[in-house]
Design an enzyme around this catalytic site. Sequence first.
Site, PDB file in Angstrom:
ATOM      1  N   SER A  97       0.831  -1.210   0.000  1.00  0.00           N
ATOM      2  CA  SER A  97       0.000   0.000   0.000  1.00  0.00           C
ATOM      3  C   SER A  97       0.868   1.265   0.000  1.00  0.00           C
ATOM      4  CB  SER A  97      -0.949  -0.051   1.191  1.00  0.00           C
ATOM      5  OG  SER A  97      -1.880   0.987   1.135  1.00  0.00           O
ATOM      6  N   ASP A 241      -2.679   6.164  -3.802  1.00  0.00           N
ATOM      7  CA  ASP A 241      -1.504   5.509  -3.211  1.00  0.00           C
ATOM      8  C   ASP A 241      -1.127   4.326  -4.124  1.00  0.00           C
ATOM      9  OD1 ASP A 241      -3.662   3.884  -2.554  1.00  0.00           O
ATOM     10  OD2 ASP A 241      -2.795   3.247  -0.655  1.00  0.00           O
ATOM     11  N   ASP A 243      -1.523   1.173  -4.240  1.00  0.00           N
ATOM     12  CA  ASP A 243      -2.493   0.122  -4.580  1.00  0.00           C
ATOM     13  C   ASP A 243      -3.885   0.684  -4.861  1.00  0.00           C
ATOM     14  OD1 ASP A 243      -2.937   0.613  -1.835  1.00  0.00           O
ATOM     15  OD2 ASP A 243      -3.771  -1.393  -1.553  1.00  0.00           O
TER      16      ASP A 243
HETATM   17 MG    MG Z   1      -3.599   1.522  -0.082  1.00  0.00          MG
END
Ligand code: MG
Length: 454
Positions: A97, A241, A243
């Site tokens: 992430s 971000d 992901d």
């Molecule tokens: Mg994320």
Amino acid sequence: MPTLISGISGVRGIINDGFDPDVVTRYTIAFGRMVGGGKIVIAQDTRPSGKMFKDVVESVLQSIGCDVIDCDVCPTPTAQLMVEKLDANGGIIVTASHNPIEWNALKFVGKGGLFLDAEQHAELMRFLETPVEKLEKWDVVGDLTRQHDAIRQHIEDVLALKLVDAELVKRRRPKVVVDAINGAGSKALPGFLTALGCEVIRMNCDHDGNFVHTPEPTPANLTDLMARVREEKADLGLATDPDADRLAVIDENGEPLVEEYTLVLAAYHALRHAEKADGKVLVTNLSTTMALDDLAARYGRKVLRTPVGEIHVARQMQKQPTLIGGEGNGGVILPECHLGRDSLVGAGLILTLLAETGQSMREIADELPRYQMVKDKISIGTADAKKILADLAEEYKSETPNLEDGVKITWSDRWVHFRASNTEPIIRVFAEAKDEATASQLVQDFKAIIEKLL
Ligand code: MG
């Protein structure tokens, strides 16, 4: 020191210094056994180590008899959606992430496309701790299928939402600068916005895992995007971000709306379209802006609060009819699509709002209730965080603090929230008030109180 952090949101660590193929193998076997084999969806973000770890996950799953469906590089919400659509028994996403490039992680998705809850996570831990003597029940090697159109399916689902109106957006044709930090949203988000009818300017959309700035989409990390919005005279800027579950919005002046307002804007759009008597609530976590409560109150609606973490919000959303949910870190969850934070959903709602009102991003933002949040931390050394928080709760008993996730004390126009870190000897403190000075003062006052409790 090797770094490996295992928690409800998955297992993450520094690559080959805590988080390595051996760790990945052990967790993957535990997960495959826990879900009972069958179909498992796999995805990764664009980190250079992603494919190597994804290959490990896939081989291990096949070796214990699971059938792997490989969605390759795609946003976390795309993978969650595919678990649900393909009726898979679960999913594993190889992504750290917003963590820096030297990190990687596994995020585990349960049947139905939601992350694991506390109970499921405890079960995973039981499987992890149970040594595997023989894998005889699993001696049939599973299949591997490649799902090439996961992103396309995701885009189509978001375009089909009632609250997303591509015809309207096409007529206004807003100019949007997208900064996907060369992450998993590099194709999905600009692709979606183009299909929605926006003029898209791609920035850091090379899909190659080159994190050109610190990946967390907070204002301090988005200065290049802000400048580009001004330069291009764009209507807004959007950032995700690595992901692509979180979304941040920059207005037409290149000013950040801060991530808290992504959910507030999306909720504003949902509230404007909600049927008056549907009885639906809004759901968010305890650390999210109070602006959401004020906005919901304008429409006669309530906001339910949960502990911090997507799964807590998603589980609460299953308990009663919910209009919209999410988290103040830029995570929008619309139940009509799926119960996961989704930057495409957030962008779809916000762009439709923009087209529908005919106002600029700043004009819309100015109509929303306004608060300022201050985030800080307090070092506690070797002291026991639990005890400090319990003492604090006792001292403020008359304010009936919420104790579901740390300690949160709420007044009519401000709040303060303390949470112990799982990984460092600190207590995080968030405070919010109508203006920054009041919020800062609140933090300072409580820091002094906590220091006395140490
Ligand atoms: Mg994320």
